[in-house]
Design a protein around this motif. Sequence first.
Motif, short mmCIF file in Angstrom:
data_model
loop_
_atom_site.label_atom_id
_atom_site.label_comp_id
_atom_site.label_asym_id
_atom_site.label_seq_id
_atom_site.Cartn_x
_atom_site.Cartn_y
_atom_site.Cartn_z
N ASN A 5 0.80 -1.09 -0.05
CA ASN A 5 0.01 -0.03 0.06
C ASN A 5 0.95 1.40 0.01
O ASN A 5 1.85 1.37 0.92
CB ASN A 5 -0.83 -0.03 1.25
N TYR A 7 0.73 5.44 0.51
CA TYR A 7 0.13 6.60 1.37
C TYR A 7 1.03 7.81 0.93
O TYR A 7 2.10 7.93 0.64
CB TYR A 7 0.05 6.21 2.81
N ASN A 22 -2.84 -0.83 14.43
CA ASN A 22 -2.94 0.85 14.07
C ASN A 22 -1.63 1.10 14.00
O ASN A 22 -0.95 0.81 15.05
CB ASN A 22 -3.94 1.37 14.77
N ILE A 40 -2.97 4.80 10.19
CA ILE A 40 -3.08 3.85 9.19
C ILE A 40 -3.69 2.62 9.89
O ILE A 40 -3.36 1.85 11.04
CB ILE A 40 -1.81 3.44 8.61
N ASP A 41 -4.77 1.87 9.51
CA ASP A 41 -5.41 0.93 9.86
C ASP A 41 -4.88 -0.24 9.04
O ASP A 41 -5.17 -0.45 8.08
CB ASP A 41 -7.03 0.84 9.59
N LYS A 44 -7.35 -2.84 7.21
CA LYS A 44 -7.89 -2.15 6.21
C LYS A 44 -7.22 -1.70 5.07
O LYS A 44 -7.64 -1.36 3.88
CB LYS A 44 -8.89 -1.26 6.69
N THR A 46 -6.33 1.51 5.10
CA THR A 46 -6.95 2.99 4.99
C THR A 46 -6.00 3.71 5.82
O THR A 46 -5.47 3.40 7.02
CB THR A 46 -8.41 2.87 5.47
N MET A 47 -5.98 5.12 5.51
CA MET A 47 -5.27 5.94 6.41
C MET A 47 -6.35 7.10 6.65
O MET A 47 -7.04 7.79 5.71
CB MET A 47 -4.20 6.48 5.79
N ALA A 48 -6.23 7.70 7.99
CA ALA A 48 -7.05 8.96 8.12
C ALA A 48 -5.92 10.05 8.41
O ALA A 48 -4.88 9.67 9.05
CB ALA A 48 -7.71 8.47 9.62
#
Length: 118
Positions: A5, A7, A22, A40-41, A44, A46-48
């Motif tokens: 992944n 980011y 996380n 980052i999870d 999943k 995903t990044m918040a």
Amino acid sequence: MSVTNLYTYRGEIRGLASAGGNLAFVTVHEEGKSTALYRIDIEKGTMAISELPCGGQALALAEDSHIYIAGTDGKIYHRGWDEDAFALLAELPAPAVALTVVGGGRLAALCGDTLVLV
């Protein structure tokens, strides 16, 4: 099979910590612009992103899921893992380059050659 992944973030990574599945990190922008807390999870992928009012020099995660960030502005900010806003915790004599959570709900910050307990 391996999965990679990628980011996108601003600045140079200065602080990194993990909790469960996380990962959290903060960065400092070379031109002094504000950056963010990146979370980052891992499961999943995903990044918040939560914007900071400055750059992030260091961070520490407490067992109660609170995140503490040492800003380039010499302040310590904190928030819960899933909260939206940061709160000001303390103003330091200089920007901290390292943070750690110590017993009794205290935080230690390394500011140059000074160790500050918050």
